[in-house]
Design a protein around this motif. Structure first.
Motif, PDB file in Angstrom:
ATOM      1  N   LEU A  93       0.827  -1.210   0.000  1.00  0.00           N
ATOM      2  CA  LEU A  93       0.000   0.000   0.000  1.00  0.00           C
ATOM      3  C   LEU A  93       0.862   1.261   0.000  1.00  0.00           C
ATOM      4  CD1 LEU A  93      -2.785  -1.227   2.420  1.00  0.00           C
ATOM      5  CD2 LEU A  93      -3.032  -0.734  -0.006  1.00  0.00           C
ATOM      6  N   LEU A  94       2.001   1.206   0.642  1.00  0.00           N
ATOM      7  CA  LEU A  94       2.925   2.337   0.552  1.00  0.00           C
ATOM      8  C   LEU A  94       3.420   2.507  -0.881  1.00  0.00           C
ATOM      9  CD1 LEU A  94       5.018   1.824   3.809  1.00  0.00           C
ATOM     10  CD2 LEU A  94       3.377   3.668   3.373  1.00  0.00           C
ATOM     11  N   THR A  95       3.689   1.388  -1.537  1.00  0.00           N
ATOM     12  CA  THR A  95       4.107   1.427  -2.944  1.00  0.00           C
ATOM     13  C   THR A  95       3.030   2.059  -3.817  1.00  0.00           C
ATOM     14  OG1 THR A  95       5.489  -0.535  -2.671  1.00  0.00           O
ATOM     15  CG2 THR A  95       4.807   0.010  -4.908  1.00  0.00           C
ATOM     16  N   ALA A  96       1.760   1.830  -3.450  1.00  0.00           N
ATOM     17  CA  ALA A  96       0.653   2.388  -4.224  1.00  0.00           C
ATOM     18  C   ALA A  96       0.532   3.897  -4.066  1.00  0.00           C
ATOM     19  CB  ALA A  96      -0.652   1.719  -3.811  1.00  0.00           C
ATOM     20  N   GLY A  97       1.262   4.479  -3.116  1.00  0.00           N
ATOM     21  CA  GLY A  97       1.242   5.926  -2.949  1.00  0.00           C
ATOM     22  C   GLY A  97       0.497   6.424  -1.729  1.00  0.00           C
ATOM     23  N   PHE A  98      -0.002   5.517  -0.890  1.00  0.00           N
ATOM     24  CA  PHE A  98      -0.729   5.954   0.299  1.00  0.00           C
ATOM     25  C   PHE A  98       0.234   6.476   1.356  1.00  0.00           C
ATOM     26  CE2 PHE A  98      -3.724   2.828  -1.533  1.00  0.00           C
ATOM     27  CZ  PHE A  98      -4.861   3.619  -1.589  1.00  0.00           C
ATOM     28  N   GLU A  99      -0.222   7.467   2.102  1.00  0.00           N
ATOM     29  CA  GLU A  99       0.545   7.971   3.234  1.00  0.00           C
ATOM     30  C   GLU A  99       0.609   6.887   4.317  1.00  0.00           C
ATOM     31  OE1 GLU A  99       2.182  10.801   3.547  1.00  0.00           O
ATOM     32  OE2 GLU A  99       1.628  11.370   1.489  1.00  0.00           O
ATOM     33  N   PRO A 100       1.639   6.911   5.170  1.00  0.00           N
ATOM     34  CA  PRO A 100       1.790   5.859   6.173  1.00  0.00           C
ATOM     35  C   PRO A 100       0.549   5.593   7.019  1.00  0.00           C
ATOM     36  CG  PRO A 100       3.790   7.150   6.065  1.00  0.00           C
ATOM     37  CD  PRO A 100       2.800   7.834   5.151  1.00  0.00           C
ATOM     38  N   ALA A 101      -0.092   6.649   7.514  1.00  0.00           N
ATOM     39  CA  ALA A 101      -1.280   6.447   8.352  1.00  0.00           C
ATOM     40  C   ALA A 101      -2.392   5.773   7.562  1.00  0.00           C
ATOM     41  CB  ALA A 101      -1.761   7.779   8.912  1.00  0.00           C
ATOM     42  N   ASP A 102      -2.589   6.199   6.311  1.00  0.00           N
ATOM     43  CA  ASP A 102      -3.621   5.587   5.469  1.00  0.00           C
ATOM     44  C   ASP A 102      -3.262   4.151   5.121  1.00  0.00           C
ATOM     45  OD1 ASP A 102      -5.211   7.860   5.437  1.00  0.00           O
ATOM     46  OD2 ASP A 102      -4.236   8.679   3.650  1.00  0.00           O
ATOM     47  N   ALA A 103      -1.983   3.898   4.830  1.00  0.00           N
ATOM     48  CA  ALA A 103      -1.559   2.546   4.477  1.00  0.00           C
ATOM     49  C   ALA A 103      -1.843   1.576   5.621  1.00  0.00           C
ATOM     50  CB  ALA A 103      -0.075   2.528   4.117  1.00  0.00           C
ATOM     51  N   ALA A 104      -1.564   2.000   6.852  1.00  0.00           N
ATOM     52  CA  ALA A 104      -1.798   1.129   8.006  1.00  0.00           C
ATOM     53  C   ALA A 104      -3.284   0.854   8.199  1.00  0.00           C
ATOM     54  CB  ALA A 104      -1.202   1.760   9.266  1.00  0.00           C
ATOM     55  N   ARG A 105      -4.114   1.898   8.140  1.00  0.00           N
ATOM     56  CA  ARG A 105      -5.543   1.725   8.370  1.00  0.00           C
ATOM     57  C   ARG A 105      -6.206   0.945   7.226  1.00  0.00           C
ATOM     58  NH1 ARG A 105      -7.071   1.490  13.103  1.00  0.00           N
ATOM     59  NH2 ARG A 105      -9.196   1.750  12.331  1.00  0.00           N
ATOM     60  N   LEU A 106      -5.792   1.219   5.999  1.00  0.00           N
ATOM     61  CA  LEU A 106      -6.378   0.519   4.860  1.00  0.00           C
ATOM     62  C   LEU A 106      -5.956  -0.947   4.841  1.00  0.00           C
ATOM     63  CD1 LEU A 106      -6.065   3.246   2.096  1.00  0.00           C
ATOM     64  CD2 LEU A 106      -8.167   2.448   3.209  1.00  0.00           C
ATOM     65  N   TYR A 107      -4.726  -1.221   5.262  1.00  0.00           N
ATOM     66  CA  TYR A 107      -4.325  -2.626   5.357  1.00  0.00           C
ATOM     67  C   TYR A 107      -5.171  -3.342   6.397  1.00  0.00           C
ATOM     68  CZ  TYR A 107      -1.884  -6.919   6.264  1.00  0.00           C
ATOM     69  OH  TYR A 107      -1.609  -8.265   6.447  1.00  0.00           O
ATOM     70  N   LEU A 108      -5.423  -2.678   7.516  1.00  0.00           N
ATOM     71  CA  LEU A 108      -6.264  -3.286   8.546  1.00  0.00           C
ATOM     72  C   LEU A 108      -7.649  -3.609   7.990  1.00  0.00           C
ATOM     73  CD1 LEU A 108      -6.713  -4.127  11.495  1.00  0.00           C
ATOM     74  CD2 LEU A 108      -7.390  -1.760  11.972  1.00  0.00           C
ATOM     75  N   ALA A 109      -8.240  -2.666   7.247  1.00  0.00           N
ATOM     76  CA  ALA A 109      -9.555  -2.911   6.649  1.00  0.00           C
ATOM     77  C   ALA A 109      -9.488  -4.070   5.665  1.00  0.00           C
ATOM     78  CB  ALA A 109     -10.052  -1.646   5.950  1.00  0.00           C
ATOM     79  N   PHE A 110      -8.423  -4.105   4.875  1.00  0.00           N
ATOM     80  CA  PHE A 110      -8.254  -5.176   3.895  1.00  0.00           C
ATOM     81  C   PHE A 110      -8.131  -6.530   4.576  1.00  0.00           C
ATOM     82  CE2 PHE A 110      -5.006  -7.899   1.910  1.00  0.00           C
ATOM     83  CZ  PHE A 110      -5.660  -8.243   0.736  1.00  0.00           C
TER      84      PHE A 110
END
Length: 237
Positions: free
Chosen positions: A136-153
């Motif tokens: 998700l970081l590779t996709a361009g998400f900011e760190p906070a968003d990457a962590a929360r979106l991974y959790l949702a995923f």
């Protein structure tokens, strides 16, 4: 703080049946017992009997059955992710991760109920989280968003996979009865009372199939749309 048993307590000595105990052997035996008899079979006494050792010997490797459950959960993750190498396409890589998790749970459907909601804090889980957030970081998400979106995923993937595994853990007669319900009961409903179900009647038999791939695709499409929106944001002057 680590919950692992100190290395010095794990003495390598044969059991009375000549077996050398190890963490891996105990986890494999626990998975076999759960697969054959269900989660209720996971006890120190039954494990000791299956391994041909004094039950207290297991405490040289695990603090108790809950510690062993975490190791089982981590083993399922490790087996599912073995050989996985993320590709250049982050969406395809997350899809493969999801399908691997599902396959791991379906390989051990009775253990999945013990594993899905736990945080193992062990190597295989940590590597998987590192990989997922990294994508998700590779996709361009900011760190906070990457962590929360991974959790949702991953929560969506684990919940869906655990539900499917729970169905596969049912006795064959119950699984077949649930499948027949979509073909029989739902095909014979009063159209005046259930107009929506009547409108989709030819499709209802397919409700017995897994929706896991479609659910994952919906989630990944939403993540991809968010990533595309990031590239369209105007840059600050």
């Amino acid at each position: 703080m680590s919950t692992r048993v100190p290395q010095e307590r794990r003495r390598r000595r044969p059991t009375r049946s000549g077996i050398l105990l190890s963490e891996d052997l105990i986890v494999e035996t626990a998975l076999r017992l759960i697969g054959e008899h269900g989660p209720e079979a996971l006890s120190v006494r039954r494990l000791g009997a299956a391994l041909g050792c004094d039950p207290t010997a297991l405490y040289r490797y695990f603090h108790g059955t809950d510690d062993l459950v975490l190791a089982i959960a981590d083993r399922i993750i490790g087996d599912a992710m073995a050989g996985f190498v993320p590709g250049d396409d982050w969406v395809a890589s997350l899809r493969e991760m999801a399908l691997r998790v599902r396959a791991g749970y379906l390989a051990h459907p009775r253990a999945a109920a013990l594993a899905a909601h736990r945080v193992t804090r062990r190597r295989n889980e940590i590597r998987a989280v590192e990989t997922g957030i990294g994508l998700l970081l590779t996709a361009g998400f900011e760190p906070a968003d990457a962590a929360r979106l991974y959790l949702a995923f991953i929560d969506t993937v684990l919940s869906h996979a655990a539900t499917e595994a729970a169905f596969h853990a049912l006795p064959r007669q119950q699984r077949e009865a649930d499948h027949r319900a979509w073909r029989d009961v739902y095909q014979d409903l009063d159209p005046a009372t259930y107009p929506a179900l009547t409108a989709v009647r030819p499709e209802l038999a397919g409700m017995a199939d897994s929706s896991f791939p479609q659910a994952v695709d919906l989630l990944l499409e939403a993540l991809a749309a968010r990533a595309r929106a990031l590239t369209r944001r105007p840059t600050a002057p």
